[in-house]
Design an enzyme around this catalytic site. Structure first.
Site, mmCIF file in Angstrom:
data_model
loop_
_atom_site.group_PDB
_atom_site.id
_atom_site.type_symbol
_atom_site.label_atom_id
_atom_site.label_comp_id
_atom_site.label_asym_id
_atom_site.label_seq_id
_atom_site.Cartn_x
_atom_site.Cartn_y
_atom_site.Cartn_z
ATOM 1 N N GLY A 130 0.930 -1.242 -0.093
ATOM 2 C CA GLY A 130 0.187 0.154 0.015
ATOM 3 C C GLY A 130 0.922 1.045 -0.122
ATOM 4 O O GLY A 130 1.727 1.207 -0.647
ATOM 5 N N SER A 174 5.841 -5.553 -1.087
ATOM 6 C CA SER A 174 5.785 -4.052 -1.458
ATOM 7 C C SER A 174 6.206 -3.222 -0.282
ATOM 8 O O SER A 174 7.181 -3.195 0.188
ATOM 9 C CB SER A 174 4.513 -4.010 -1.988
ATOM 10 O OG SER A 174 4.242 -2.654 -2.878
ATOM 11 N N ALA A 175 5.172 -2.222 0.181
ATOM 12 C CA ALA A 175 5.436 -1.367 1.231
ATOM 13 C C ALA A 175 5.908 -2.357 2.502
ATOM 14 O O ALA A 175 6.853 -1.852 3.194
ATOM 15 C CB ALA A 175 4.263 -0.625 1.525
ATOM 16 N N HIS A 181 8.866 -3.096 -6.851
ATOM 17 C CA HIS A 181 8.364 -2.876 -8.367
ATOM 18 C C HIS A 181 9.078 -2.325 -9.239
ATOM 19 O O HIS A 181 8.777 -1.597 -10.149
ATOM 20 C CB HIS A 181 6.899 -1.982 -8.192
ATOM 21 C CG HIS A 181 5.845 -2.471 -7.132
ATOM 22 N ND1 HIS A 181 4.777 -3.365 -7.579
ATOM 23 C CD2 HIS A 181 5.539 -2.105 -6.048
ATOM 24 C CE1 HIS A 181 4.026 -3.575 -6.698
ATOM 25 N NE2 HIS A 181 4.402 -2.635 -5.684
ATOM 26 N N GLU A 214 8.923 -7.140 -9.942
ATOM 27 C CA GLU A 214 7.719 -7.914 -9.510
ATOM 28 C C GLU A 214 7.744 -9.384 -9.753
ATOM 29 O O GLU A 214 8.183 -9.815 -11.253
ATOM 30 C CB GLU A 214 6.470 -7.173 -10.480
ATOM 31 C CG GLU A 214 6.035 -5.826 -10.172
ATOM 32 C CD GLU A 214 5.059 -5.283 -10.763
ATOM 33 O OE1 GLU A 214 4.659 -5.831 -11.663
ATOM 34 O OE2 GLU A 214 4.658 -4.296 -10.000
#
Lengths: 235, 235
Positions: free
Chosen positions: B90, B122-123, B159, B194
């Site tokens: 997020g 991700s985050a 990413h 990714e």
């Protein structure tokens, strides 16, 4: 009596630095001989000197002299005495950090509210909004605040582009990011495409260039705004 | 005795949330029944409840129960008593802000250093690095610090994608942004594509998935690193 020109980008693809804006800038800075340049955003990490030199070359084409703010002993006085001011693009976190560190955020705001002509490109346009929170840049330094000049009653997202519906990349689109911003912040965001700029005279804001812009508001569907529209309704 | 799995993305294009990681996760969390989920990053601004529910559905496929940290009265105790922990993706600014606000940055670091199995996507992977300063996210909130868990001796850029040489967009490439980061920070940055993830067991770091990663160091040409490489040399 503001007199601002806020561009999404300094440079269009296949064109020289500031080239597409030069006719506009000649008019905008018509009563100036020397423009004070704020090189703090340092695109690609180039030095203040290199950035100022590059900018001086571009402005020489319209017979204007550039002086970098780093050349002055007192940056506050440099701002207060400027005939015209240009803040170039680069990294917005770095730019905002340096504006605070040199204590010129407030003097810059006050000077621009008096009508000294201003050009911002990219990061230099971002800082005209209420906060730098819709920048696309990496947080390479930690500024003391995200609050910026508040010369317009909304935020900008520069280098704006619509989501690429063909992309297989799962990183967030610009629109998703701005929606996340609106979970925590109430003010509007204008997505300004490369080649667009805002012309602000007193309180009249007009979208210039040939492209539409996209207006994002909290809890509302984004709307496209045609070139040459008056934007003074946004708040 | 760290036991971490740090993924670039939770979701691959055309595939369900966490789907490509499930076989890996079954093994990774083999001794767990319940995983503590940290939903603070709120992708697209969804609520903690919605995010936890979505995550519970994915983990149900490998017979693991998910509980959101927001369901506990004492988040520090929730961390300290967890059998396994997952921090979802997020907005990294929001995630880091909430980790500080709930005073769990240090307890989380200490717990993970003891070997409690961890998944970040991700985050949730970004925060494993030395700082969150190579995030791609928008600064939608102002965290008290950019410093993060420091479970690995470098930063991640998740990413990650190489510059699109066909693009006419003048916004900075990922590589340009990381170079700007290296003007002000010394530690390495690993660009994780990714579909890639890092597997960290004690001090051994291995690049997993089928893709290469890109290693950026200050004042050095970036290098491509092949899948299955040992990365413990990076510091």
């Amino acid at each position: 009596m503001k007199n601002l020109l806020l561009a999404s980008t300094s440079t269009l693809h296949g064109s020289d630095y500031l080239e597409y804006l030069l006719p506009e800038l000649k008019q905008h800075f018509t009563n100036c001989k020397t423009i004070l340049f704020i090189p703090y955003a340092r695109p690609n990490g180039i030095s203040h000197e290199e950035y100022t030199e590059k900018t001086a070359l571009a402005f020489a084409k319209i017979k204007l002299t550039i002086r970098g703010i780093h050349e002055y002993e007192n940056p506050v006085e440099a701002i207060q005495n400027a005939e015209g001011i240009f803040t170039g693009g680069g990294n917005t976190f770095l730019l905002v950090n340096e504006l605070y560190r040199n204590k010129i955020m407030i003097p810059l705001k006050e000077t621009l509210e008096k009508g000294i002509p201003y050009l911002g490109t990219s990061a230099g346009s971002n800082i005209s909004g209420l906060s730098m929170q819709t920048t696309n840049d990496m947080p390479i330094v930690y500024p003391p605040s995200f609050q910026t000049l508040g010369l317009i009653p909304f935020n900008l997202n520069v280098h704006f582009q619509d989501a690429d519906t063909q992309s297989k990349h799962m990183g967030e689109s610009r629109e998703t990011r701005i929606n996340e911003f609106h979970q925590f912040n109430n003010f509007p965001v204008l997505g300004l495409k490369e080649g667009s700029w805002l012309e602000i005279k007193a309180n009249k804001i007009v979208l210039k260039g040939n492209l539409s812009a996209k207006l994002f508001r909290k809890n509302a569907t984004p709307i496209d705004i045609a070139a040459e529209s008056e934007l003074s309704f946004i708040q």
